[in-house]
Motif scaffolding. Sequence first.
Motif, PDB file in Angstrom:
ATOM      1  N   LEU A 137      21.919  37.691 -15.258  1.00  0.00           N
ATOM      2  CA  LEU A 137      22.915  37.637 -14.184  1.00  0.00           C
ATOM      3  C   LEU A 137      23.656  36.304 -14.216  1.00  0.00           C
ATOM      4  CD1 LEU A 137      24.149  38.827 -11.539  1.00  0.00           C
ATOM      5  CD2 LEU A 137      22.290  37.701 -10.331  1.00  0.00           C
ATOM      6  N   GLU A 138      22.926  35.220 -14.339  1.00  0.00           N
ATOM      7  CA  GLU A 138      23.556  33.898 -14.359  1.00  0.00           C
ATOM      8  C   GLU A 138      24.437  33.715 -15.590  1.00  0.00           C
ATOM      9  OE1 GLU A 138      23.519  31.907 -11.832  1.00  0.00           O
ATOM     10  OE2 GLU A 138      22.051  33.089 -10.706  1.00  0.00           O
ATOM     11  N   GLN A 139      23.992  34.240 -16.726  1.00  0.00           N
ATOM     12  CA  GLN A 139      24.784  34.120 -17.952  1.00  0.00           C
ATOM     13  C   GLN A 139      26.071  34.930 -17.861  1.00  0.00           C
ATOM     14  OE1 GLN A 139      21.693  35.393 -20.711  1.00  0.00           O
ATOM     15  NE2 GLN A 139      21.429  33.288 -21.425  1.00  0.00           N
ATOM     16  N   ILE A 140      25.994  36.109 -17.274  1.00  0.00           N
ATOM     17  CA  ILE A 140      27.174  36.969 -17.155  1.00  0.00           C
ATOM     18  C   ILE A 140      28.173  36.363 -16.171  1.00  0.00           C
ATOM     19  CG2 ILE A 140      27.970  39.257 -16.417  1.00  0.00           C
ATOM     20  CD1 ILE A 140      25.240  40.327 -17.506  1.00  0.00           C
ATOM     21  N   ILE A 141      27.671  35.732 -15.128  1.00  0.00           N
ATOM     22  CA  ILE A 141      28.561  35.009 -14.208  1.00  0.00           C
ATOM     23  C   ILE A 141      29.276  33.892 -14.950  1.00  0.00           C
ATOM     24  CG2 ILE A 141      28.620  33.449 -12.220  1.00  0.00           C
ATOM     25  CD1 ILE A 141      26.314  35.145 -11.018  1.00  0.00           C
ATOM     26  N   ALA A 142      28.513  33.128 -15.745  1.00  0.00           N
ATOM     27  CA  ALA A 142      29.094  32.007 -16.492  1.00  0.00           C
ATOM     28  C   ALA A 142      30.126  32.470 -17.511  1.00  0.00           C
ATOM     29  CB  ALA A 142      27.988  31.218 -17.189  1.00  0.00           C
ATOM     30  N   LEU A 143      29.954  33.674 -18.053  1.00  0.00           N
ATOM     31  CA  LEU A 143      30.921  34.222 -19.010  1.00  0.00           C
ATOM     32  C   LEU A 143      32.258  34.559 -18.350  1.00  0.00           C
ATOM     33  CD1 LEU A 143      28.573  36.599 -21.044  1.00  0.00           C
ATOM     34  CD2 LEU A 143      29.931  34.732 -22.023  1.00  0.00           C
ATOM     35  N   GLY A 144      32.233  34.781 -17.044  1.00  0.00           N
ATOM     36  CA  GLY A 144      33.466  35.106 -16.331  1.00  0.00           C
ATOM     37  C   GLY A 144      33.688  36.582 -16.088  1.00  0.00           C
ATOM     38  N   CYS A 145      32.652  37.407 -16.274  1.00  0.00           N
ATOM     39  CA  CYS A 145      32.791  38.838 -15.985  1.00  0.00           C
ATOM     40  C   CYS A 145      33.018  39.043 -14.491  1.00  0.00           C
ATOM     41  CB  CYS A 145      31.534  39.596 -16.417  1.00  0.00           C
ATOM     42  SG  CYS A 145      31.247  39.620 -18.198  1.00  0.00           S
ATOM     43  N   ASN A 146      33.721  40.095 -14.147  1.00  0.00           N
ATOM     44  CA  ASN A 146      34.023  40.385 -12.747  1.00  0.00           C
ATOM     45  C   ASN A 146      32.907  41.139 -12.033  1.00  0.00           C
ATOM     46  OD1 ASN A 146      36.812  40.555 -14.377  1.00  0.00           O
ATOM     47  ND2 ASN A 146      37.152  39.639 -12.366  1.00  0.00           N
ATOM     48  N   ARG A 147      32.191  41.971 -12.793  1.00  0.00           N
ATOM     49  CA  ARG A 147      31.139  42.771 -12.164  1.00  0.00           C
ATOM     50  C   ARG A 147      30.101  43.189 -13.194  1.00  0.00           C
ATOM     51  NH1 ARG A 147      35.627  45.280 -11.984  1.00  0.00           N
ATOM     52  NH2 ARG A 147      35.927  44.989  -9.751  1.00  0.00           N
ATOM     53  N   ILE A 148      28.972  43.675 -12.694  1.00  0.00           N
ATOM     54  CA  ILE A 148      27.903  44.222 -13.528  1.00  0.00           C
ATOM     55  C   ILE A 148      27.590  45.619 -13.028  1.00  0.00           C
ATOM     56  CG2 ILE A 148      25.512  44.015 -14.295  1.00  0.00           C
ATOM     57  CD1 ILE A 148      25.716  40.991 -13.703  1.00  0.00           C
ATOM     58  N   LEU A 149      27.641  46.590 -13.930  1.00  0.00           N
ATOM     59  CA  LEU A 149      27.222  47.955 -13.617  1.00  0.00           C
ATOM     60  C   LEU A 149      25.725  48.057 -13.892  1.00  0.00           C
ATOM     61  CD1 LEU A 149      27.599  50.982 -13.037  1.00  0.00           C
ATOM     62  CD2 LEU A 149      28.319  51.263 -15.430  1.00  0.00           C
ATOM     63  N   THR A 150      24.946  48.397 -12.876  1.00  0.00           N
ATOM     64  CA  THR A 150      23.500  48.411 -13.040  1.00  0.00           C
ATOM     65  C   THR A 150      22.815  49.421 -12.128  1.00  0.00           C
ATOM     66  OG1 THR A 150      21.484  47.072 -12.836  1.00  0.00           O
ATOM     67  CG2 THR A 150      23.336  46.450 -11.429  1.00  0.00           C
ATOM     68  N   SER A 151      21.695  49.930 -12.627  1.00  0.00           N
ATOM     69  CA  SER A 151      20.824  50.797 -11.828  1.00  0.00           C
ATOM     70  C   SER A 151      19.568  50.046 -11.412  1.00  0.00           C
ATOM     71  CB  SER A 151      20.435  52.040 -12.638  1.00  0.00           C
ATOM     72  OG  SER A 151      19.700  51.659 -13.805  1.00  0.00           O
ATOM     73  N   GLY A 152      19.605  48.715 -11.539  1.00  0.00           N
ATOM     74  CA  GLY A 152      18.425  47.936 -11.201  1.00  0.00           C
ATOM     75  C   GLY A 152      17.306  48.120 -12.209  1.00  0.00           C
ATOM     76  N   GLN A 153      17.682  48.329 -13.468  1.00  0.00           N
ATOM     77  CA  GLN A 153      16.750  48.510 -14.579  1.00  0.00           C
ATOM     78  C   GLN A 153      15.775  49.673 -14.366  1.00  0.00           C
ATOM     79  OE1 GLN A 153      15.032  44.751 -16.035  1.00  0.00           O
ATOM     80  NE2 GLN A 153      16.897  44.592 -17.265  1.00  0.00           N
ATOM     81  N   GLN A 154      16.241  50.684 -13.641  1.00  0.00           N
ATOM     82  CA  GLN A 154      15.458  51.903 -13.421  1.00  0.00           C
ATOM     83  C   GLN A 154      16.294  53.112 -13.833  1.00  0.00           C
ATOM     84  OE1 GLN A 154      12.193  52.053 -12.409  1.00  0.00           O
ATOM     85  NE2 GLN A 154      12.250  49.805 -12.575  1.00  0.00           N
ATOM     86  N   PRO A 155      15.663  54.291 -13.980  1.00  0.00           N
ATOM     87  CA  PRO A 155      16.416  55.479 -14.392  1.00  0.00           C
ATOM     88  C   PRO A 155      17.571  55.844 -13.471  1.00  0.00           C
ATOM     89  CG  PRO A 155      14.066  55.857 -14.640  1.00  0.00           C
ATOM     90  CD  PRO A 155      14.212  54.556 -13.909  1.00  0.00           C
ATOM     91  N   THR A 156      17.450  55.515 -12.188  1.00  0.00           N
ATOM     92  CA  THR A 156      18.534  55.753 -11.230  1.00  0.00           C
ATOM     93  C   THR A 156      18.688  54.539 -10.322  1.00  0.00           C
ATOM     94  OG1 THR A 156      17.156  56.699  -9.477  1.00  0.00           O
ATOM     95  CG2 THR A 156      17.975  58.228 -11.170  1.00  0.00           C
ATOM     96  N   ALA A 157      19.855  54.406  -9.732  1.00  0.00           N
ATOM     97  CA  ALA A 157      20.094  53.298  -8.808  1.00  0.00           C
ATOM     98  C   ALA A 157      19.212  53.411  -7.572  1.00  0.00           C
ATOM     99  CB  ALA A 157      21.567  53.262  -8.409  1.00  0.00           C
TER     100      ALA A 157
END
Length: 250
Positions: A137-157
């Motif tokens: 999460l911290e690395q993706i913020i530093a890269l400048g991405c606007n958002r992260i699509l995630t299910s919380g590392q589980q099969p469903t959100a």
Amino acid sequence: MNKFQFEVCANSVESCLAAQKGGANRVELCAGIPEGGTTPSYGEISVAREVLDATRLHVIIRPRGGDFLYSPIEVKAMLKDIEMAKQLKADGVVFGCLTAEGEIDLTIMQELMKAAQGLSVTFHRAFDVCRDPKKALEQIIALGCNRILTSGQQPTAESGIPLLKELQEQAAGRIILLAGCGVNEKNIHRIASETGIREFHFSARENIKSGMNYKNESVSMGGTVHIDEYERNVTTARRVMDTIQATNKE
């Protein structure tokens, strides 16, 4: 103005139109849905851009299904596809790259981010198979991405609610978390209320029967992998509306 933002995973221009009619703020246009989504064709992106006006168009940049460990030739193709998305006036692109050790591939991501300047960037569900989501999460913020699509590392959100809540707190407004995978009209209110997340990704599809009168069901276009080629899944405006309206249920 709705306090939520809704993105529909669209598998065709037809699904894009249904998403727009149903009130989606954004579509993520994908081919290869059974593989988790791959880069759509030039024609599909171009026509989607022509028909979408009230709804923003994001394009997935994923050259194949499978893992997110990309070779130099695959990265070259991804750079060309980002260029294509820009030329066709997409509003955003969606991609994600990992190392063999399950870390964010910062070198490749920096190259893709540079190519995507001027576009909104979503880091897709490669995030859900990375080794350390909080570090990522911290690395993706530093890269400048606007958002992260995630299910919380589980099969469903819905099953990923505990981690989604932790990530939302960690993000603290520095990046948008887009909850996706298995989000629908039955669970979106729970996910929203328990995580604090305000952007949602869903497909809202229904099975549509083929219009073919003549059918040869003994032959499969997938060879030995047999799928029902006289039925397809398409986003419907009704399900998009139902899912959006479900966020307001008490």
